[in-house]
Write a protein that holds these residues in place. Sequence first.
Motif, mmCIF file in Angstrom:
data_model
loop_
_atom_site.group_PDB
_atom_site.id
_atom_site.type_symbol
_atom_site.label_atom_id
_atom_site.label_comp_id
_atom_site.label_asym_id
_atom_site.label_seq_id
_atom_site.Cartn_x
_atom_site.Cartn_y
_atom_site.Cartn_z
ATOM 1 N N THR A 213 0.833 -1.207 0.000
ATOM 2 C CA THR A 213 0.000 0.000 0.000
ATOM 3 C C THR A 213 0.865 1.253 0.000
ATOM 4 O OG1 THR A 213 -1.783 -1.161 1.148
ATOM 5 C CG2 THR A 213 -1.804 1.242 1.255
ATOM 6 N N GLY A 214 1.994 1.195 0.690
ATOM 7 C CA GLY A 214 2.881 2.348 0.743
ATOM 8 C C GLY A 214 3.448 2.730 -0.612
ATOM 9 N N VAL A 215 3.555 1.757 -1.516
ATOM 10 C CA VAL A 215 4.112 2.027 -2.845
ATOM 11 C C VAL A 215 3.023 2.153 -3.907
ATOM 12 C CG1 VAL A 215 5.623 1.154 -4.676
ATOM 13 C CG2 VAL A 215 6.255 0.837 -2.276
ATOM 14 N N LEU A 216 2.039 1.253 -3.877
ATOM 15 C CA LEU A 216 1.050 1.174 -4.955
ATOM 16 C C LEU A 216 -0.317 1.745 -4.577
ATOM 17 C CD1 LEU A 216 1.874 -2.440 -6.238
ATOM 18 C CD2 LEU A 216 2.689 -0.260 -7.154
ATOM 19 N N GLY A 217 -0.468 2.200 -3.334
ATOM 20 C CA GLY A 217 -1.749 2.761 -2.913
ATOM 21 C C GLY A 217 -2.676 1.696 -2.355
ATOM 22 N N GLU A 218 -3.876 2.120 -1.986
ATOM 23 C CA GLU A 218 -4.845 1.204 -1.392
ATOM 24 C C GLU A 218 -5.275 0.141 -2.405
ATOM 25 O OE1 GLU A 218 -5.954 0.957 1.675
ATOM 26 O OE2 GLU A 218 -4.757 2.659 2.393
ATOM 27 N N PRO A 219 -5.411 -1.106 -1.953
ATOM 28 C CA PRO A 219 -5.827 -2.169 -2.874
ATOM 29 C C PRO A 219 -7.331 -2.154 -3.106
ATOM 30 C CG PRO A 219 -5.599 -3.072 -0.677
ATOM 31 C CD PRO A 219 -5.171 -1.620 -0.587
ATOM 32 N N VAL A 220 -7.750 -2.815 -4.164
ATOM 33 C CA VAL A 220 -9.169 -3.097 -4.348
ATOM 34 C C VAL A 220 -9.417 -4.498 -3.794
ATOM 35 C CG1 VAL A 220 -9.382 -1.636 -6.382
ATOM 36 C CG2 VAL A 220 -8.819 -4.042 -6.666
ATOM 37 N N THR A 221 -10.640 -4.764 -3.402
ATOM 38 C CA THR A 221 -11.006 -6.071 -2.863
ATOM 39 C C THR A 221 -11.928 -6.774 -3.843
ATOM 40 O OG1 THR A 221 -10.832 -5.246 -0.598
ATOM 41 C CG2 THR A 221 -12.059 -7.281 -0.926
ATOM 42 N N GLN A 222 -11.666 -8.053 -4.090
ATOM 43 C CA GLN A 222 -12.502 -8.800 -5.021
ATOM 44 C C GLN A 222 -12.512 -10.275 -4.642
ATOM 45 O OE1 GLN A 222 -9.832 -8.397 -8.728
ATOM 46 N NE2 GLN A 222 -10.433 -10.568 -8.809
ATOM 47 N N ARG A 223 -13.382 -11.032 -5.293
ATOM 48 C CA ARG A 223 -13.413 -12.480 -5.138
ATOM 49 C C ARG A 223 -12.593 -13.096 -6.266
ATOM 50 N NH1 ARG A 223 -14.644 -15.040 -0.781
ATOM 51 N NH2 ARG A 223 -16.033 -16.599 -1.709
ATOM 52 N N PHE A 224 -11.898 -14.189 -5.942
ATOM 53 C CA PHE A 224 -10.984 -14.787 -6.908
ATOM 54 C C PHE A 224 -10.970 -16.295 -6.714
ATOM 55 C CE2 PHE A 224 -6.798 -16.237 -8.311
ATOM 56 C CZ PHE A 224 -6.654 -15.589 -9.531
ATOM 57 N N GLY A 225 -10.977 -17.040 -7.819
ATOM 58 C CA GLY A 225 -10.918 -18.495 -7.750
ATOM 59 C C GLY A 225 -12.248 -19.130 -8.104
ATOM 60 N N GLU A 226 -12.272 -20.462 -8.048
ATOM 61 C CA GLU A 226 -13.460 -21.215 -8.430
ATOM 62 C C GLU A 226 -13.823 -22.235 -7.358
ATOM 63 O OE1 GLU A 226 -13.638 -21.926 -12.996
ATOM 64 O OE2 GLU A 226 -11.542 -22.198 -12.440
ATOM 65 N N GLY A 227 -15.115 -22.569 -7.282
ATOM 66 C CA GLY A 227 -15.578 -23.596 -6.357
ATOM 67 C C GLY A 227 -15.261 -23.259 -4.917
ATOM 68 N N LYS A 228 -14.899 -24.265 -4.142
ATOM 69 C CA LYS A 228 -14.595 -24.061 -2.725
ATOM 70 C C LYS A 228 -13.262 -23.361 -2.511
ATOM 71 C CE LYS A 228 -17.346 -27.965 -1.082
ATOM 72 N NZ LYS A 228 -17.353 -29.262 -0.360
ATOM 73 N N GLU A 229 -12.496 -23.178 -3.584
ATOM 74 C CA GLU A 229 -11.226 -22.464 -3.482
ATOM 75 C C GLU A 229 -11.409 -20.954 -3.690
ATOM 76 O OE1 GLU A 229 -8.564 -24.242 -6.242
ATOM 77 O OE2 GLU A 229 -8.552 -26.187 -5.230
ATOM 78 N N ARG A 230 -12.627 -20.527 -3.978
ATOM 79 C CA ARG A 230 -12.898 -19.106 -4.196
ATOM 80 C C ARG A 230 -12.690 -18.352 -2.889
ATOM 81 N NH1 ARG A 230 -15.049 -16.005 -8.113
ATOM 82 N NH2 ARG A 230 -16.493 -14.331 -7.607
ATOM 83 N N ARG A 231 -12.005 -17.210 -2.956
ATOM 84 C CA ARG A 231 -11.644 -16.485 -1.748
ATOM 85 C C ARG A 231 -11.610 -14.988 -2.015
ATOM 86 N NH1 ARG A 231 -7.825 -18.754 -4.608
ATOM 87 N NH2 ARG A 231 -5.757 -17.822 -4.888
ATOM 88 N N THR A 232 -11.577 -14.197 -0.938
ATOM 89 C CA THR A 232 -11.487 -12.744 -1.040
ATOM 90 C C THR A 232 -10.023 -12.337 -1.056
ATOM 91 O OG1 THR A 232 -13.588 -12.450 0.127
ATOM 92 C CG2 THR A 232 -12.101 -10.562 0.046
ATOM 93 N N VAL A 233 -9.648 -11.488 -2.011
ATOM 94 C CA VAL A 233 -8.256 -11.059 -2.131
ATOM 95 C C VAL A 233 -8.167 -9.542 -2.169
ATOM 96 C CG1 VAL A 233 -7.614 -13.158 -3.386
ATOM 97 C CG2 VAL A 233 -8.255 -11.111 -4.670
ATOM 98 N N SER A 234 -7.034 -9.026 -1.705
ATOM 99 C CA SER A 234 -6.670 -7.621 -1.914
ATOM 100 C C SER A 234 -5.808 -7.577 -3.166
ATOM 101 C CB SER A 234 -5.879 -7.085 -0.719
ATOM 102 O OG SER A 234 -6.648 -7.146 0.464
#
Length: 484
Positions: A213-234
Amino acid sequence: MMRLLSSVFISAMLTGSAGAGEMRTFTDNQGRKLVAQVVGFQENAVTLRRNDGKIFDLKESSLSEEDQKFLKAERAAQGSEISALNRVVGHELFTQNPLLQRSAREVAAALRLSPESRTPGMESWRLYAAFVAGADGKTGSYRLFGAMPYSLALYSDPWGSVSHLSVVFANKGDYGSTAGFGEDHFSGEESDDVHSLEGAMEADFNKITAGLTGVLGEPVTQRFGEGKERRTVSRWDTQGVSILLSMEEGEFVGLSIVPVNFAENGGKTLRVNDSAIKSRVASAVKREANGDVVIQGIPMVNQGPKGYCVPATFERAMRFMGMDADMYLLAMVGQTGMGGGTSPKLLIDEVRSQVYRKGRRTKDEESRKLTISRLKRYLDAGTPVMWTMFSLSDYNKIANGNTQARRQVTDWSDWATKVAAQSAEYAKKEQEPDAYHICMIIGYNEATGEFAVSDSWGESYELRWVPEGVAQWVHNQGLFMILP
């Protein structure tokens, strides 16, 4: 032979929508317009990314004077950002030549990774940082993004460029484990200190988040992956890649660097054509004059110093059959305990679901008898057989010794006699249920009465030969196949 995960990323790069970042209308010396985003720079060229996701190089001298002035300022600004980002990384990971354009071997060397697997169309490298020295020369002091990467893996595309990077920081498999590598991991111990793991995970996640964050700024939050491996990522974007950071409660802190288009597509992978898979796996079967039949080109995944034989073996089989897979995500689905120990049933249920979504089929069997005649139809078609067994010391001693001795054999009839004697000896012995394990059967020799087996323990265990009778002695009755 095509490589699954990198092929998926390549397709995403060529067909995806535009990524985050400022698009600009460039004008060439002839007045023609081009809308694109600056990704990086070569010596006298700029690397651009169009709205359709295509990435290409363009000589700066071919652009208008105004655009050349803009690019001069942009080159300087990007250079400053890269320097700051590499200070956060702790290594020279980024350069003005975009990461996905660079040689994967060059990047692996910069990160001090060791070769893990090399198959037609793909190479991979891996590092278990707890066992190597950092910049101060002390074992366990290696850092990436300010934290210890318990597992750091890099993958190439079919042309040798970087495909993606996968890093796992504090996690339930590696954290607190004193298990060894390869055969020695059965004698180790695992920590059950969940509270210490949670604290380590939170510290790693916060440290990495603050640095990026200090270099690239605040992240966006999204869902990523498929099935039971789907997770929330910054997510942070830079140079045509997305840096994805996630923390799965009680499981792991993971960071991936993938093409922007793949991130924008939510990590959804493409289905590989059925006929292409069948043709590829069938062509992977190699037959030797002495009767050896072996499936080649199966990616190696080194499970490391923990009991991850189940997810590591499944990752190898899935990738070979054209599907995205990661042993840490599979361990989460299989409810692996601290240090290892995965429920094959839970994992098989999820793998079966993923396999069906990608148009593949599965087959699992419970069988008391393990014979070449029973398995050869799968192996002849290029289908590895995942095998539950007991990895006992006698078994490993025979597997290692026979594999070494085979290299000097000139009389295969005499060798078959020796192998038959070993099989007969162990046919009289009672089973010793211990050292529960899963590996792959990847071939056979009907004339000598041997199975070719492959363990997820690194290059030295990629191919070993075991007498049919000895394999029967350690057989734990479970067989599972992903069919083309």
